[in-house]
Write a protein that holds these residues in place. Structure first.
Motif, PDB file in Angstrom:
ATOM      1  N   LEU A 123       0.819  -1.209   0.000  1.00  0.00           N
ATOM      2  CA  LEU A 123       0.000   0.000   0.000  1.00  0.00           C
ATOM      3  C   LEU A 123       0.859   1.266   0.000  1.00  0.00           C
ATOM      4  O   LEU A 123       0.500   2.273  -0.618  1.00  0.00           O
ATOM      5  CB  LEU A 123      -0.948  -0.005   1.198  1.00  0.00           C
ATOM      6  N   ALA A 124       2.009   1.212   0.670  1.00  0.00           N
ATOM      7  CA  ALA A 124       2.922   2.357   0.645  1.00  0.00           C
ATOM      8  C   ALA A 124       3.478   2.568  -0.761  1.00  0.00           C
ATOM      9  O   ALA A 124       3.677   3.708  -1.202  1.00  0.00           O
ATOM     10  CB  ALA A 124       4.065   2.143   1.641  1.00  0.00           C
ATOM     11  N   SER A 125       3.729   1.475  -1.479  1.00  0.00           N
ATOM     12  CA  SER A 125       4.212   1.591  -2.857  1.00  0.00           C
ATOM     13  C   SER A 125       3.158   2.258  -3.740  1.00  0.00           C
ATOM     14  O   SER A 125       3.469   3.120  -4.568  1.00  0.00           O
ATOM     15  CB  SER A 125       4.566   0.200  -3.408  1.00  0.00           C
ATOM     16  N   LEU A 126       1.894   1.847  -3.573  1.00  0.00           N
ATOM     17  CA  LEU A 126       0.819   2.488  -4.332  1.00  0.00           C
ATOM     18  C   LEU A 126       0.704   3.968  -3.972  1.00  0.00           C
ATOM     19  O   LEU A 126       0.513   4.824  -4.849  1.00  0.00           O
ATOM     20  CB  LEU A 126      -0.516   1.790  -4.051  1.00  0.00           C
ATOM     21  N   ALA A 127       0.831   4.277  -2.680  1.00  0.00           N
ATOM     22  CA  ALA A 127       0.734   5.671  -2.247  1.00  0.00           C
ATOM     23  C   ALA A 127       1.881   6.513  -2.798  1.00  0.00           C
ATOM     24  O   ALA A 127       1.730   7.720  -3.007  1.00  0.00           O
ATOM     25  CB  ALA A 127       0.707   5.739  -0.722  1.00  0.00           C
ATOM     26  N   ALA A 128       3.037   5.881  -3.022  1.00  0.00           N
ATOM     27  CA  ALA A 128       4.155   6.613  -3.621  1.00  0.00           C
ATOM     28  C   ALA A 128       3.859   6.945  -5.081  1.00  0.00           C
ATOM     29  O   ALA A 128       4.254   7.997  -5.586  1.00  0.00           O
ATOM     30  CB  ALA A 128       5.433   5.784  -3.511  1.00  0.00           C
ATOM     31  N   ILE A 129       3.169   6.028  -5.786  1.00  0.00           N
ATOM     32  CA  ILE A 129       2.788   6.273  -7.172  1.00  0.00           C
ATOM     33  C   ILE A 129       1.697   7.332  -7.259  1.00  0.00           C
ATOM     34  O   ILE A 129       1.715   8.194  -8.147  1.00  0.00           O
ATOM     35  CB  ILE A 129       2.276   4.964  -7.822  1.00  0.00           C
ATOM     36  N   ALA A 130       0.768   7.288  -6.316  1.00  0.00           N
ATOM     37  CA  ALA A 130      -0.398   8.180  -6.379  1.00  0.00           C
ATOM     38  C   ALA A 130      -0.715   8.717  -4.984  1.00  0.00           C
ATOM     39  O   ALA A 130      -1.664   8.250  -4.334  1.00  0.00           O
ATOM     40  CB  ALA A 130      -1.595   7.431  -6.958  1.00  0.00           C
TER      41      ALA A 130
END
Length: 376
Positions: A123-130
């Motif tokens: 989820l942190a990776s997704l939050a970094a993208i968006a």
């Protein structure tokens, strides 16, 4: 609820994406004929773009560890006509977030048979993208088959009679909900172990001392995370009308999707949830959303005829874990306006029976009615 320039403000409409629709007959009634299309990017990004362009505020993606079955769907017909399998929701979310302008993607992730560190990293990776466009929905597994396929801790095996009584499910799965609370608290805590401001500049990649493990409490995962977190995802839970899911939502969620039915209407659910929220230690005010399935038509009669046809295709009446609205977009808009004005509901998640039909009607017919509603 506030109005801006005579238009509706702060009421959010979400579209629940699940295969080609939520009704068991969605596949034979869908315009899609090639199953492989569900496992490619175009189906999901096309709907993400359509939702964003049509004014949908968020879309949701489901998770599941085992292939879908008719165990609780009441589908005695040909199992070859039911969608089997789904893409990993984190991968799907990455495609939708990077390829569309949708404002928010709610990503379901099973917490019963998953490691909190892995979920926190995903989820942190997704939050970094968006940044600011990702919400995490922890999913408690009530399916004993999930444990079997992943080799996890066995869970209570529920029968079709159990799912008709949410309180019975919640009681039997009490320990799973307590474990889920521990998992979510650990995930949120892990998001604080690698703050974005710890990144340096120039020849200093990071600032010493700002990345640190958490002190294990509810769960032994210590971290630190291996992804910097600038904007931590919100947490949203789906809560059927029963003590344990309401307790979980009050304890850890920023948003809760309530499931109204004829027996448990929205005012009753709101009152029950707020009471449990008051009794839950350290609970912050949770934003309330409704979550309903929809079958839409040009008239109420045509919508009822559509539902009757879908049920005829499967040979059983569609039974869901929430209510089913059957009628016109205008009628649905009136219901939603009542929930907003009288009950303080902040938004709604709509589950289209057949995505190509009901999803299009939600975007084309319902959303303009909600946005153009005059101030009262």
């Amino acid at each position: 609820m506030m109005m801006t320039g005579g238009r509706l403000a702060l009421f959010r409409v979400g579209l629940a994406l699940e295969g080609v629709g939520w009704h068991p007959a969605a596949w034979p009634e869908s315009s899609m004929t090639v199953p492989a299309e569900l496992f490619g990017s175009r189906h999901w990004t096309d709907w993400g773009r359509a939702a964003a362009a049509g004014g949908i505020d968020f879309v949701t993606l489901e998770d599941g560890l085992s292939a879908q079955t008719e165990q609780f769907a009441g589908v005695p017909g040909d199992p070859r006509k039911v969608v089997r399998g789904r893409l990993d929701p984190v991968v799907t979310a990455a495609m939708v977030l990077s390829s569309t302008d949708i404002g928010e993607v709610v990503v379901s992730r099973n917490v019963t048979h998953s490691n909190p560190f892995h979920i926190a990293t995903q989820l942190a990776s997704l939050a970094a993208i968006a940044p600011g466009r990702v919400t995490f929905r922890p999913q408690v597994s009530a399916n004993a088959g999930d444990a079997a396929v992943v080799g996890g801790t066995p869970t209570p095996r529920l029968g079709s009679e159990d799912v008709q009584v949410p309180a019975r499910i919640a009681h039997r799965l009490r320990d799973l909900f307590r474990d889920a609370e521990s998992q979510v608290r650990a995930i949120r805590s892990l998001w604080s172990t690698f703050p974005h401001e710890s990144l340096g500049s120039g020849d200093e990649f990071w600032q010493h001392g700002l990345i640190a493990p958490r002190v294990p409490d509810h769960h032994p995962a210590a971290g630190p995370l291996n992804v910097p977190v600038a904007v931590a995802p919100l947490v949203a839970t789906l809560a059927h009308h029963a003590l344990e899911p309401y307790r979980l939502a009050a304890a850890v969620a920023d948003r809760v999707f309530l499931t109204p039915t004829a027996e448990h209407p929205v005012p009753k659910l709101v009152a029950a949830f707020r009471q449990i929220e008051q009794l839950t230690p350290d609970a912050a005010k949770t934003e309330l959303y409704a979550d309903i399935a929809v079958v839409l038509g040009d008239t109420d009669e045509s919508a009822r005829a559509r539902l009757a046809h879908l049920n005829q295709v499967t040979g059983a009446v569609w039974s869901t874990d929430t209510g089913i609205f059957t009628g016109t977009a205008a009628g649905l808009a009136e219901v939603l306006a009542g929930w907003r004005d009288q009950d303080g509901i902040a938004g709604v998640r709509l589950r289209p029976a057949v995505l190509g039909e009901d999803g299009e009607r939600i975007i084309r017919d319902l959303v303009p009615l909600m946005h153009d509603e005059p101030a009262r």
